[in-house]
Enzyme design. Structure first.
Site: not given
Length: 810
Positions: A257-259
């Site tokens: 995932g990521s932000n």
């Protein structure tokens, strides 16, 4: 400052083995001054014009700044630097995509994890888990090198030039330092020169993470021994999509995932754009990022990270824009059920609009290393319809019978546009230009794009490769089973549609989710719907965007919610600067604790159970964060990993009009179950000898060269930590040991009159070689929450205290 200049003739011109050996010794001078890289005397220059000419400058933490007059030379220099730092890992990944793991390591073995390579690197994919024989059959059978070649030949010149130069630069390093490689691969037969085809396969593998690799087992299972026909006893079973739902959940909700946050001029302190890029990615495989600065003067000048050897900046910045990516919730494939022609007993002819169509066969062979050192050969034939590859999973009812077969339709299988897409982004001068590049190329396989520019505009776009299946095809009889994205493959009316100015069968980003604003946008791997709480994105009336882009009006992950909540709280009190984004990234608030502890601790009052009394006391004294010195964080994690499954636990239900703040509060009926979870967690810690108020940094660590480094951060989606790490295993008496994936390249970027102002880190460092100075240095940077300033201009690069330069010519 140290400088070396090296020239050579093209390696391809040396055919005699003796001459090649002499050349290898001569080229041993082509090195940086890293302590882990062999050194030797620089040979005299060759008095001919150089076809390759590239400067490779290293600055602090081993970041290479590669500057060349053309893209071929740029790829050459980047590959040379990358090989200096990650030779064994990259060579191992090339063996994988070539389909040759069984030849060197045996068919029953699996790609190694880091603990199996002398703590150097891990080759095991996070996207599929196959033994070597099956992995080889997948890559040889699924990838189509002839189509990849044709696609690159039809594309623009720069990607081909980059790849061709990359091959030459990598091969120069491999030949120059044969016998002097890192311990994990020194003198290994599988470390060999690569070809352009190999690089096409390396890049093709990256495109398949959310499509072909999801179904790798099912593709391999559908292969037949050459000449074998359909088994007469094969019978149809009811399709059970549970396996696919679980796999997609792992990919989209539990996996990588990521932000990212992009702040516009309305909210920024300097009136320019700001960006926080925070991808959560592997620490141990060829999906690791690698910092670099790539420059062709007057054409391309971008800094940030490449991924797994792909020769372009994939996340980063230039003088005017900064961008990052987050894994999208969009689905990048569909499946089709074929109606087979009963006249063909082999089951390899299907009916399409009533007419028979013969499947295409592809037979491949795999060499398998035997115990006595000899090789045996096995072959399989794989089958393809016009929609895609035949797949089977009999235990789930996905069977190949006399009447039906199932195929995976994968628009990323021959996606060769990634490199061109990232070059286009890196050349952009504002977010509008980024959007234009996305619309033109449609090359991103499975990520959103968030960006900010110096003028103060910000962009969110899901411009990923998404099959063209409009909402109407989900309700007109074409959709056979929604959970499996299974459509009728016997009718052309149920096929993928088309958009103008997009490759056949996929959506143009013009018709996908996107927005350009001047306040802010964010994403933490939930759908496009919530990229700004004040402007929920639903798509055009009456149906909105295709359901394949993701769901709207649904509960968001706790990580998504804490990201927006933190930012909105901050933006209500001040204008935002880089320091504020850095504080947000590493604030380490745990949203699950903020939501449940008030009611849970109240319920502890008057409880006489001695274990619960101790556990409640520990949590009452905890700061509700996941910093290295946070006491009680380990206890809460073990509690919440169980309590998160308690049904009907929220007092306030989800409200689509308030997705950031709902659901919330603990329902009174759920309190007893939560207290039981807390007691179980406390007993577990006690059995392991871990204090209930132990510091997180004592039990969440990464060991490098025998030194345990304390790490801050939570899990992410489950517990609502913006700063996310997934550790390799469950809690033991020594803690959570070693990172599997999570915080990787973290950048904050803004702009002043001179150019970009960027502070960033690569949490696991540049090199996978334990003897390299770049193996462990930045892990400590992350642990201490430092934010190194990146030199971008020529002046700042030369002023960097780690400045070293190497000139490569050929």
């Amino acid at each position: 400052m140290k400088r070396q200049q090296v020239q050579s003739q093209p390696l391809s011109s040396f055919r005699d083995a003796g001459v090649a050996a002499v050349l290898a010794l001569a080229l041993a001078g082509c090195s940086s001054n890293d302590s882990d890289t062999p050194q030797s005397t620089t040979p005299p220059p060759v008095a001919t014009a150089s076809r390759i000419n590239v400067d490779v400058v290293r600055t602090t933490y081993g970041v290479p700044h590669v500057k060349a007059r053309d893209f071929r030379s740029l790829g050459y220099g980047l590959a040379y630097a990358y090989a200096q730092d990650n030779l064994c890992m990259f060579a191992d990944s090339v063996v994988t995509v070539r389909g040759e793991r069984s030849q060197f390591f045996g068919g029953e073995a699996r790609a190694p994890r880091r603990s199996e390579t002398g703590d150097e690197y891990g080759a095991a994919s996070g996207f599929m888990d196959l033994k070597n024989e099956d992995s080889d059959f997948f890559f040889k059978g699924y990838l189509d090198i002839e189509q990849l070649r044709a696609n690159y030949a039809a594309g623009s010149a720069e990607p081909r030039e980059l790849v061709e130069g990359y091959v030459e630069g990598y091969n120069r390093y491999v030949k120059s330092f044969a016998g002097q490689y890192p311990a994990a691969c020194n003198n290994a037969r599988w470390v060999r020169p690569i070809t352009v085809d190999d690089m096409y396969l390396v890049m093709a593998e990256k495109a398949l993470h959310a499509t072909g690799q999801v179904f790798a087992k099912e593709f391999v299972a559908a292969g037949r021994a050459p000449g074998v026909t359909l088994a007469a006893s094969t019978k149809a079973r009811k399709f059970d999509p549970a396996f696919l739902l679980a796999r997609l959940d792992k990919l989209n909700r539990q996996g990588f995932g990521s932000n990212a946050l992009a702040v516009g001029k309305d909210l920024s302190a300097n009136g320019r754009g700001l960006l926080l890029g925070n991808p959560h990615y592997p620490w141990t495989t060829a999906d690791r990022f690698y910092q670099a600065h790539l420059t062709v003067p007057g054409d391309y000048d971008a800094m940030g990270v490449i991924i797994g050897g792909i020769p372009a900046i994939v996340i980063g910045f230039n003088r005017d824009i900064a961008w990052s990516h987050t894994v999208t919730t969009a689905l990048h494939f569909t499946t089709f059920r074929l109606a087979l022609d009963p006249a063909d007993a082999s089951g390899t002819t299907y009916l399409y609009d009533g007419a028979p169509v013969k499947m295409r066969a592809k037979t491949v062979s795999v060499d398998l290393l035997q115990a006595d050192g000899t090789l045996s050969k096995r072959s399989k034939t794989f089958w393809f319809s016009q929609q895609g590859a035949v797949i089977v999973k009999p235990e789930a009812g996905m069977t190949w019978t006399a009447s039906n077969a199932y195929v995976l339709a994968d628009p990323n299988r021959n996606n060769t546009r990634m490199l061109e897409q990232w070059l286009g982004i890196g050349r952009a001068s504002n977010v509008q230009a980024i959007k234009s590049s996305l619309d033109k190329t449609v090359g991103l396989p499975w990520v959103n794009t968030l960006a900010a520019d110096r003028d103060g505009s910000v962009l969110f776009a899901d411009a990923s490769v998404v099959p063209h299946m409009g909402a109407q095809k989900f309700g007109n009889g074409c959709l056979l089973l929604q959970a499996a994205l299974l459509f009728d493959g016997s009718r052309s009316s149920c096929a993928w549609g088309t958009d103008a100015n997009a490759p056949a069968g996929i959506y143009s980003p013009v018709n996908g989710p996107w927005t350009i604003r001047t306040d802010y946008v964010g994403n933490s791997n939930d759908s496009y719907w919530l990229n700004n709480p004040k402007a929920l994105l639903t798509g055009p009336a009456p149906f909105g965007y295709s359901p394949l882009y993701g769901r709207v009006g649904v509960e968001q992950s706790l990580r998504t919610r804490i990201g927006f909540r933190q930012f909105d709280e901050l933006a209500q009190t001040k204008k935002i600067g880089l320091v504020d984004l850095q504080a947000l990234a590493f604030g380490n608030r745990l949203y699950a604790a903020e939501l449940v502890l008030p009611e849970l601790l109240t319920a502890c009052t008057g409880n006489t159970d001695p274990v619960l009394v101790q556990a409640c006391t520990a949590l009452a004294g905890w700061d509700r964060r996941v910093n290295v010195d946070s006491r009680g964080a380990v206890l809460f994690r073990e509690f919440w990993n169980s309590a998160v499954t308690v049904p009907n636990k929220w007092a306030v239900a989800f409200n689509p009009a308030d997705p950031v703040n709902t659901p919330s509060g603990v329902a009174p009926a759920a309190v007893p179950a939560m207290l039981a979870c807390l007691k179980t967690a406390a007993l577990k810690l006690q059995s392991l000898g871990i204090p209930l108020d132990g510091k997180l940094g004592d039990y969440q660590t990464e060991t490098r060269n025998g030194v345990r480094i304390p790490l801050h951060g939570g899990i992410g989606n489950i517990d609502g930590s913006y700063n996310s790490l997934t550790m390799r295993g469950a809690l033991t008496e020594t803690g959570y040991n070693g990172v599997y994936w999570g915080e990787s390249y973290i950048q904050t970027v803004s702009f002043d009159d001179q150019g970009p102002v960027a502070q960033a880190m690569l949490t696991y460092g540049q090199s996978t070689n334990p003897k390299s100075p770049y193996y462990v240095d930045q892990t400590g940077v992350y642990s201490r929450k430092e934010w190194p300033l990146l030199p971008f201009s020529e002046e700042k690069i030369k002023a960097d205290p780690g400045y070293q330069t190497l000139t490569l010519t050929e």
